[in-house]
Design a protein around this motif. Sequence first.
Motif, PDB file in Angstrom:
ATOM      1  N   LEU A 125      38.805  43.426  74.102  1.00  0.00           N
ATOM      2  CA  LEU A 125      38.875  43.871  75.377  1.00  0.00           C
ATOM      3  C   LEU A 125      38.445  42.449  76.387  1.00  0.00           C
ATOM      4  O   LEU A 125      39.070  42.567  77.367  1.00  0.00           O
ATOM      5  CB  LEU A 125      38.408  45.352  76.103  1.00  0.00           C
ATOM      6  N   THR A 130      33.301  52.149  77.966  1.00  0.00           N
ATOM      7  CA  THR A 130      33.501  53.128  76.289  1.00  0.00           C
ATOM      8  C   THR A 130      32.641  52.474  75.218  1.00  0.00           C
ATOM      9  O   THR A 130      31.688  53.290  74.812  1.00  0.00           O
ATOM     10  CB  THR A 130      33.857  54.137  77.061  1.00  0.00           C
ATOM     11  N   SER A 131      32.911  51.799  75.324  1.00  0.00           N
ATOM     12  CA  SER A 131      32.970  50.632  73.809  1.00  0.00           C
ATOM     13  C   SER A 131      31.449  50.511  73.627  1.00  0.00           C
ATOM     14  O   SER A 131      30.800  50.476  72.708  1.00  0.00           O
ATOM     15  CB  SER A 131      33.511  49.213  74.147  1.00  0.00           C
ATOM     16  N   ASN A 137      37.191  50.746  82.075  1.00  0.00           N
ATOM     17  CA  ASN A 137      36.875  52.038  81.249  1.00  0.00           C
ATOM     18  C   ASN A 137      36.472  51.616  79.833  1.00  0.00           C
ATOM     19  O   ASN A 137      35.731  52.299  79.245  1.00  0.00           O
ATOM     20  CB  ASN A 137      36.941  53.026  81.912  1.00  0.00           C
ATOM     21  N   GLU A 138      37.561  51.514  78.998  1.00  0.00           N
ATOM     22  CA  GLU A 138      37.145  51.198  77.860  1.00  0.00           C
ATOM     23  C   GLU A 138      36.367  50.255  77.220  1.00  0.00           C
ATOM     24  O   GLU A 138      35.456  50.563  76.705  1.00  0.00           O
ATOM     25  CB  GLU A 138      38.907  51.174  77.171  1.00  0.00           C
ATOM     26  N   THR A 182      41.405  51.254  83.521  1.00  0.00           N
ATOM     27  CA  THR A 182      41.832  51.850  81.688  1.00  0.00           C
ATOM     28  C   THR A 182      41.004  50.457  80.896  1.00  0.00           C
ATOM     29  O   THR A 182      40.493  51.212  80.419  1.00  0.00           O
ATOM     30  CB  THR A 182      43.204  52.026  81.425  1.00  0.00           C
ATOM     31  N   THR A 183      41.200  49.645  81.480  1.00  0.00           N
ATOM     32  CA  THR A 183      40.475  48.308  80.170  1.00  0.00           C
ATOM     33  C   THR A 183      39.045  48.897  80.292  1.00  0.00           C
ATOM     34  O   THR A 183      38.595  48.549  79.727  1.00  0.00           O
ATOM     35  CB  THR A 183      41.647  46.911  80.980  1.00  0.00           C
ATOM     36  N   ALA A 241      35.516  46.417  69.399  1.00  0.00           N
ATOM     37  CA  ALA A 241      35.948  47.000  70.985  1.00  0.00           C
ATOM     38  C   ALA A 241      35.968  46.004  72.185  1.00  0.00           C
ATOM     39  O   ALA A 241      36.817  45.705  72.516  1.00  0.00           O
ATOM     40  CB  ALA A 241      35.926  48.476  70.857  1.00  0.00           C
TER      41      ALA A 241
END
Length: 251
Positions: free
Chosen positions: A51, A38-39, A34-35, A31-32, A47
């Motif tokens: 991370l 995405t950021s 992928n985020e 998840t980290t 963002a």
Amino acid sequence: MKKLVFLICTATVLFACQTVDPEMEKEAVKTTLNEFYTSMEDFNYDALRSLCTEDFSLFETGFDYNDIDGFIAAVKSMEGATLKVDLDFEKTDVNGKMALAVLIFSADIEIGGNKMNIKAYENYVLKKVDNKWLIYYIQSTHLPDPDNKNLASLHLLKVSDEMTIETFQNAIDKFNQAISEMGFWECGYTVMQVVPGSNQEFNYFVKGTWKNQETYDAIHENEAWKNLADNLPPEVKKFFDGQIYLKVVDL
């Protein structure tokens, strides 16, 4: 006896709460990551920073970032582009507060109507900080590009004794820095000296590596490149007087 049963039940609940589910931790690591991308697609720099650990670093084919600020500067240079990132996870391991992820990274990039794809084999090391997985280190190795046509530009130069080659090299270094920050790490210029006595007319040679016409166009249409080209000092422009210029490509 009731007190003993109560203590046993309480201890059981507390132990269950402290037990870490490895599969859930692996999903949190994914998840980290992928985020993070995405950021990057959204050019959301706050963002991105949130991370990563404070001592984040990244080594990528042709470029090395010692902190998140360097990486963010590279992403900023691509503002206006459309990015689509895909992560194909091959392995994710968690050991205490450290994690390792191995994956195939693929990015489709469109800049000013020009399209390119970057594919890389990557390793990620993450740390768990305040109960959240943060990216500590990235190692990225670019995979062969099937669209690489080995397009190159060639400049044959006549450099007189009155001209300082270091001045020219400094200008070329600025172009290469800008090209790297656009994300085209494998492209750029190399200044070489013609072997003395092998040619009576030209004594320096500049090779530009562009991979294909689409990449060449994307770089030369970028505002950072055009700004440098439009503001070349006169002492640098004169290096191109009397040059021979051509582009070459694989058969």
